[in-house]
Design an enzyme around this catalytic site. Structure first.
Site, PDB file in Angstrom:
ATOM      1  N   SER A 135       0.864  -1.176   0.000  1.00 15.75           N
ATOM      2  CA  SER A 135       0.000   0.000   0.000  1.00 15.75           C
ATOM      3  C   SER A 135       0.899   1.224   0.000  1.00 15.75           C
ATOM      4  CB  SER A 135      -0.950  -0.039   1.204  1.00 15.75           C
ATOM      5  OG  SER A 135      -1.783   1.094   1.226  1.00 15.75           O
ATOM      6  N   TYR A 149      -5.414   8.254  -6.182  1.00 15.14           N
ATOM      7  CA  TYR A 149      -4.378   7.372  -5.646  1.00 15.14           C
ATOM      8  C   TYR A 149      -4.704   7.024  -4.197  1.00 15.14           C
ATOM      9  CZ  TYR A 149       0.174   5.774  -3.960  1.00 15.14           C
ATOM     10  OH  TYR A 149       1.187   5.051  -3.378  1.00 15.14           O
ATOM     11  N   LYS A 153      -5.708   3.316  -2.374  1.00 13.48           N
ATOM     12  CA  LYS A 153      -4.989   2.718  -1.249  1.00 13.48           C
ATOM     13  C   LYS A 153      -5.893   2.524  -0.032  1.00 13.48           C
ATOM     14  CE  LYS A 153      -1.096   2.298  -3.379  1.00 13.48           C
ATOM     15  NZ  LYS A 153      -0.633   0.936  -3.796  1.00 13.48           N
TER      16      LYS A 153
END
Length: 278
Positions: A135, A149, A153
Site C-alpha cells: 500500500s 491514488y 490505497k
C-alpha cells in the site's frame, strides 16, 4: 531455514524488481509477473529455474486467475503472495479524466482484490501462507492532488482489513505495507499525470503537480532497505498487520491517526447521545 516461494506482481521495476533481486540472491524462488517479461530477462538468465515469469496485466481478471493457477502448478506451493503492481495518478479530482479514474481503480484496487481471490483457494488447500499488500503511507494519510491514488490505497486496505479476519481460521496471515516516499520510478516519471486546469495552478494540488511532474529524487526512503524489511517481516509470527517504512511514513501516519482520534474523542457526547435510552 527452508527455501520459500514467492508470487510477486509487477517485478519489472521499483520495489517489485528490488524484492525479486534480493530474494533470488538469498536463494529463494520467485514466481513473478510483468507486463513485459523481457524486462527481467537478465534475472532469468542469471538465476535460471529459481525465477518463473509470466506476462500479466492486473486489470485482466481472467488472466490473473490463469497466471496464479499456473504459478502454483509450476512450483507446487507458494508461501508468500505479494500484491505489488500499481501506480500513482496525479491531479485534482476534477482534472482527472474518466478513463484515468477507471484505470487507477482497476489497477490498484480491483487488480489487488482479484490476485488475493485467485490465490486463496491454493493457500487454503496447502494449509496456510502469507499475503503482503504493498500500500502506501497514503493509505492512512492524504495530501492534495492525489485523490484517486489515495482512494485506491484506502480501498484496498479496507478490503484486506476485513479479508484478514475471514481467512485467519485457515492459517493465512496478511501484512499491509505502508512505505513512505522512496527513490523509485514512482517519483521519476512513472506516475500518471492528469491534464492541468489553470484554476488549480496556485493551489496545493498545483504545488504537488509541480513537485511530481518533472520527477524528483530527494525522498528519504531507501527502497533497498524497505524491501529488506518487507522480506524479514515474513519471519515474524504473528504477522504484523501493518508495516510502516520510512521516517515520513511514521511521521505522517502518526499525525493523521492522532488527529482522527482527537476528533473522535471530541464527538463522544454526540455519538453516545444518539443511542436509544434505557
Amino acid at each position: 531455514m527452508s527455501v520459500r516461494t514467492w508470487f510477486i506482481t509487477g517485478i519489472s521495476s521499483g520495489l517489485g524488481r528490488l524484492m525479486t533481486e534480493q530474494l533470488l540472491e538469498r536463494g529463494e524462488r520467485v514466481a513473478g509477473t510483468a507486463r513485459k517479461p523481457e524486462s527481467v530477462a537478465d534475472l532469468q538468465a542469471r538465476h535460471g529455474e529459481q525465477l518463473w515469469v509470466a506476462s500479466l496485466d492486473v486489470t485482466n481478471t481472467p488472466a490473473i486467475r490463469n497466471v496464479v493457477n499456473a504459478a502454483f502448478a509450476h512450483f507446487g506451493r507458494i508461501d508468500v503472495v505479494v500484491n505489488n503492481a500499481g501506480y500513482g495518478l496525479v491531479g485534482a479530482a476534477e482534472e482527472l479524466t474518466d478513463e484515468q479514474i477507471v484505470q487507477q481503480l482497476n489497477t490498484n484496487v480491483i487488480g489487488s482484490i482479484q490476485v488475493v481471490r485467485a490465490a486463496l483457494p491454493h493457500l487454503r488447500a496447502q494449509g496456510g501462507g502469507r499475503i503482503m499488500q504493498i500500500s502506501s503511507m497514503g493509505g492512512q494519510w492524504a495530501m492534495p492532488g492525489l485523490s484517486l491514488y489515495h482512494a485506491s490505497k484506502w480501498a484496498v486496505e479496507g478490503f484486506l482489513e476485513s479479508t484478514m479476519l475471514d481467512i485467519a481460521p485457515f492459517n493465512i496471515e496478511v501484512t499491509i505495507v505502508e512505505p513512505g516516499s522512496a527513490r523509485t520510478e514512482f517519483a521519476a516519471n512513472s506516475a500518471a499525470i492528469s491534464p492541468a486546469m489553470d484554476v488549480y495552478a496556485e493551489t496545493p494540488a498545483g504545488a504537488v503537480r509541480r513537485l511530481i511532474e518533472p520527477g524528483y529524487r530527494t525522498q528519504p526512503g531507501d527502497p533497498a532497505k524497505m524491501v529488506r524489511a518487507m522480506i524479514e517481516s515474513v519471519d515474524l509470527s504473528p504477522a504484523p498487520k501493518r508495516l510502516a517504512l520510512g521516517s515520513d511514513a511514521y511521521r505522517n501516519i502518526k499525525s493523521a491517526l492522532s488527529q482522527r482520534l482527537a476528533e473522535l474523542e471530541g464527538q463522544r457526547e454526540i455519538a453516545v447521545s444518539t443511542d436509544f435510552l434505557g
